[in-house]
Enzyme design. Sequence first.
Site, PDB file in Angstrom:
ATOM      1  CE  LYS A 166      -3.689   2.278   2.647  1.00 60.66           C
ATOM      2  NZ  LYS A 166      -4.546   2.191   3.845  1.00 60.66           N
ATOM      3  CE  LYS A 201      -6.360   2.242  -0.794  1.00 66.47           C
ATOM      4  NZ  LYS A 201      -7.021   2.350   0.524  1.00 66.47           N
TER       5      LYS A 201
END
Length: 329
Positions: free
Chosen positions: A198, A251
């Site tokens: 992330k 992400k």
Amino acid sequence: MFPITRPRRLRQTSQLRRMVRETVLTTNDLIYPLFAVPGEGVATEVKSMPGVFQLSVDKIVEDAKEVYDLGIPSIILFGIPDTKDTDATGAWHDCGIVQKAATAVKEAVPDLIVIADTCLCEYTSHGHCGYLEVGDLTGRVLNDPTLELLKKTAVSQAKAGADIIAPSGMMDGFVSAIRQGLDEAGFEDTPILSYAAKYASAYYGPFRDAAESSPQFGDRRTYQMDPGNAREALKEVQLDVEEGADMLMVKPALSYMDIIWRVKEITDLPVAAYNVSGEYAMIKAAALNGWIDEKRVTLETLTSFKRAGADLILTYHAKDAARWLQEQD
């Protein structure tokens, strides 16, 4: 060699192109994010995300039924509590908003898979993903004490009916801590979908409007990854696999398809791509201005994530994409 070899032969008709298509996007690939808020009959559109709403639990249930009827197998729940504090009480309390929404959805649509986002930034008064040193104004989260909060949150969400726990706070050791907590509480069969890679991305802006989770000071770069790093993502992934992750998340998705590809190359676990709020907002804004064909651009974008290696795609486009895919069938 030309003229014997003519690749255009296999592009002559739509049926022929469909027969030889290498990557096929289906509704089975989609996960739809939902934002739960207190109250009843609440449906407040997020201005920076046209078509996305903050919903009270009764409205969450209505949306969940629609999602299921469209053939989308799963939702992921985010929560916005009515009060916030330094202990992120709304995240782990049995009466927390995500817990209420998870229970209501499972009662109404038992076959729909409910994923609970397991993070703390929406619930802390300072907007960071865990405990801070007293007086700290840099946003440097205390890692190990925060693991206990995440463990409590995950167990509470599982008790409420969540089928999958998705920790997103990027704390070192968070998968191991959550796995231990779930197993000790009797949820050894509950999978963990780890936000393994992330990034500290500028693409998250509209999400922070939707989740009301902007940090009050500092930023999240001490725990989210530097956008310039790829090898570090593979290290994070390998650590999460060793700690017991069942699925992995990259992400954002659009600017990180190389990371999706690399992650898929080193693991046999299912890999999810999060088509984040900024990516969604750009398509919506351009479509509303008449600059692009929303349907074609959306489906092309989602297909590209799958072509890069994603097995699952979290996307705010999910309901529209499901309808468009049904039209193609």
